[in-house]
Design an enzyme around this catalytic site. Structure first.
Site, mmCIF file in Angstrom:
data_model
loop_
_atom_site.group_PDB
_atom_site.id
_atom_site.type_symbol
_atom_site.label_atom_id
_atom_site.label_comp_id
_atom_site.label_asym_id
_atom_site.label_seq_id
_atom_site.Cartn_x
_atom_site.Cartn_y
_atom_site.Cartn_z
ATOM 1 N N ASP A 311 2.000 -10.018 0.234
ATOM 2 C CA ASP A 311 3.076 -10.188 -0.739
ATOM 3 C C ASP A 311 3.980 -8.954 -0.729
ATOM 4 O O ASP A 311 3.599 -7.870 -0.284
ATOM 5 C CB ASP A 311 2.483 -10.427 -2.135
ATOM 6 C CG ASP A 311 3.389 -11.264 -3.014
ATOM 7 O OD1 ASP A 311 4.609 -11.330 -2.748
ATOM 8 O OD2 ASP A 311 2.884 -11.847 -3.993
ATOM 9 N N TRP A 312 5.168 -9.125 -1.288
ATOM 10 C CA TRP A 312 6.239 -8.159 -1.126
ATOM 11 C C TRP A 312 5.942 -6.815 -1.822
ATOM 12 O O TRP A 312 5.638 -6.761 -3.007
ATOM 13 C CB TRP A 312 7.526 -8.761 -1.672
ATOM 14 C CG TRP A 312 8.335 -9.548 -0.676
ATOM 15 C CD1 TRP A 312 9.688 -9.445 -0.480
ATOM 16 C CD2 TRP A 312 7.898 -10.559 0.245
ATOM 17 N NE1 TRP A 312 10.095 -10.315 0.516
ATOM 18 C CE2 TRP A 312 9.027 -11.015 0.983
ATOM 19 C CE3 TRP A 312 6.662 -11.108 0.537
ATOM 20 C CZ2 TRP A 312 8.953 -11.985 1.966
ATOM 21 C CZ3 TRP A 312 6.576 -12.087 1.525
ATOM 22 C CH2 TRP A 312 7.706 -12.518 2.217
#
Length: 606
Positions: A311-312
């Protein structure tokens, strides 16, 4: 060292060759720097009128597309924002032209968060804009129709394809077992079987014709492994206070069921969430750094052979909306970005969202701490997906005329509007099993709160005060506790009941005039008094005023059933187990509840 290019088209450019041969040929030609660039998948924004954005001040992270493609060898981007379909297509083609001019001409893969509903949160989803508008995923779950979900995903596929979007950063298959969690509107609710069944149809719709990914497919990135629902106190791990996932009911494996269904349905990408498991057999570090979770569980036990995308923003600190956001490196905060990168790669991550630090990969390989063969394994997966999607061949560019004709097409909009109507869930209608006030008949005088007067013009006479009304229609949002940060404020979390002053206002209106309450359920609201005293209570999961009025006046029928329980009190919520579904012994409304006009719901009426 990379080999010199021989005369004539290299193997990787020959469309008739098997994917494995093309991957091996291209990988053999790539420099370490070119390989490293493939491991990063960050945000990008369009310039004005379909141009590339060349101002670093407006670029996420200060890096323009031109710099990321040419200098950092990156070819995976997550598009933020929107414009007209034509401008999106033209921008996409300009970006592909830029990539085509590099040494190897590796095409760009564009991804996007959901953009077909009503949520507008820069960290999770975008408002529909030019695309057809449907209910949130919860609304699809409320209808419980796999054909509807497949048709929705097929529409998404066709609209995305037309503007060059090839990876959907969805579906979100977390189970909504902690009612306070802010991400529930993007889920299919709290039931594992229902979630798995609908998510499989979703993946099939995005894939399109055929058994596997092809030139007409959009790849699905299923998230958030191994299930983001069991958040301690319902807090979200975008933020440090929400980093813990807990399993007091011992139901860790229960949350894996939708992922197993998605893998069986052919999902090719999986995103682990930011959270860290607490009190389990696994290391207490975030899932993106967790070897037991990614390799032991996802790869070996569940048999997933596709791409794992962190995830970012798990490696480096960054600025979001002008605010400094710490890396979501929960459990490994003490490590440097370089050390975090090494741990994540060893855990099994193939690609990093929201990051651009390819130089750290190069340094790790050249220092001898990381074998180049480990990088090759991830790059091979990423390149194979590009080949299967046709990006090296006929699907590198899109037709702006076709994009303009496809995005927001009349039949797509009509299907989305009908899905909004179907998803509406009638919770009460007169307070008993007898015939209730809905559907409304004739042309009553309506007092509106939260409904646009112009939308009601074709249904009723709108009055300015409740004292002159036959009925009031009150639209509400699920209660939440506002948070202080700009980015943080988009995550609606905390209490699910209305503060007493606001509740008093609502109940005063309900006592003054027969009131139909329509509440948008982003999460399971705690509304026992409103449910008891409303003349009728209708739930929506993203629906415009026209859709609501059509149902109130019987022009469309509500088909929805609750995808989660509505708890009776906040004390009950606080005492609950975050990993356990349907745990209330006496909910205000039960999972699966939904009335038809004048007839309580029963399976025979479906």
């Amino acid at each position: 060292m990379p080999q010199p290019l021989p005369p004539g088209p290299p193997v990787y450019q020959q469309a008739y060759r098997p994917v494995a041969e093309r991957v091996a040929d291209l990988l053999h030609r790539m420099t370490l720097e070119e390989k490293a660039g493939q491991l990063f998948h960050t945000m990008v924004m369009m310039g004005e009128k379909g141009q590339l954005a060349d101002d670093p001040q407006r670029a996420p992270g200060g890096a323009t597309a031109r710099r990321m493609v040419l200098d950092r060898h990156m070819t995976h981007f997550n598009l933020l924002g929107a414009a007209s379909a034509r401008e999106m297509a033209e921008w996409h083609n300009r970006l592909q032209e830029l990539a085509a001019g590099t040494r190897l001409g590796i095409p760009v893969t564009l991804s996007t968060d959901p953009r077909h509903a009503f949520t507008d949160n820069p960290g999770t989803a975008m408002h529909a804009g030019p695309f057809s508008q449907w209910p949130e995923t919860l609304g699809l779950a409320a209808v419980r129709d796999t054909d509807l979900v497949r048709d929705f995903a097929d529409t998404v596929r066709r609209e995305y394809l037309s503007v060059g979007l090839r990876v959907a950063l969805h579906p979100q298959v977390d189970l909504a077992t902690e009612p306070r969690w802010s991400r529930i509107s993007g889920t299919f609710g709290e039931d594992a079987e229902l979630t798995g069944r609908l998510a499989a149809a979703y993946i099939e719709g995005l894939r399109g014709p055929g058994d596997g990914l092809g030139p007409d497919s959009v790849a699905a990135m299923v998230k958030h492994f191994p299930g983001g629902g069991p958040q301690l106190d319902g807090e979200d791990p975008h933020f440090s206070y929400g980093r813990e996932q807990v399993y007091p009911a011992g139901l860790f494996d229960h949350h894996l069921k939708p992922f197993a269904a998605c893998i069986a349905a052919g999902a090719t990408q999986v995103m682990p969430y930011y959270g860290m498991p607490v009190g389990t057999e696994y290391e207490e570090v975030a899932f993106g750094f967790n070897h037991g979770i990614l390799t032991g569980l996802l790869r070996e036990r569940l048999g997933f052979s596709g791409i794992i995308v962190a995830d970012w923003g798990v490696l480096t600190d960054g600025t979001v909306m002008g605010e400094l956001q710490a890396a979501r490196a929960w459990g490994v905060e003490h490590l440097t970005p370089r050390q975090r990168l090494l741990k994540a790669l060893r855990a099994g991550v193939d690609q990093f969202g929201g990051e651009t630090c390819a130089d750290l990969v190069v340094d790790l390989v050249r220092s001898g701490e990381l074998a180049e063969s480990r990088i090759d394994a991830s790059v091979a997966l990423l390149l194979a997906e590009k080949f299967r999607l046709g990006l090296f061949d006929d699907r590198r560019y899109v037709d702006p005329d076709a994009a303009e004709a496809t995005v927001g097409r009349a039949d797509f909009r009509a299907a989305g509007a009908q899905a909004q109507r179907r998803s509406l869930t009638l919770l009460t209608n007169g307070g008993s099993g007898a015939a209730g006030p809905l559907p409304l008949t004739g042309r009553p005088r309506l007092y509106l709160d939260g409904v646009a007067a112009e939308a009601a013009a074709g249904y009723a006479d709108v009055v300015t005060g409740p004292e002159a009304a036959d009925f009031a229609v009150l639209r509400l949002d699920t209660p939440y506790e506002p948070r202080p940060g700009v980015f943080e404020s988009f995550f609606r979390a905390g209490r699910l009941d209305f503060a007493q002053p606001r509740l008093d206002e609502i109940l005063h209106l309900l006592d003054a005039v027969p009131t139909i309450v329509v509440i948008r359920l982003e999460r399971p609201a705690v509304i026992p008094e409103i449910s008891e005293r409303a003349h009728a209570l209708l739930a929506d999961y993203g629906a415009d005023d026209r859709a609501v009025l059509d149902v109130l006046f019987g022009r469309s029928a509500p088909e929805g059933r609750l995808p989660f329980q509505l708890p009776r009190s906040m004390a009950e919520v606080a005492a609950g187990h975050p990993d356990q579904p349907q745990q209330s012994a006496d909910p205000v409304h039960a999972f699966g509840h939904g009335l038809r006009y004048a007839v309580p719901f029963s399976p025979a009426n479906v």
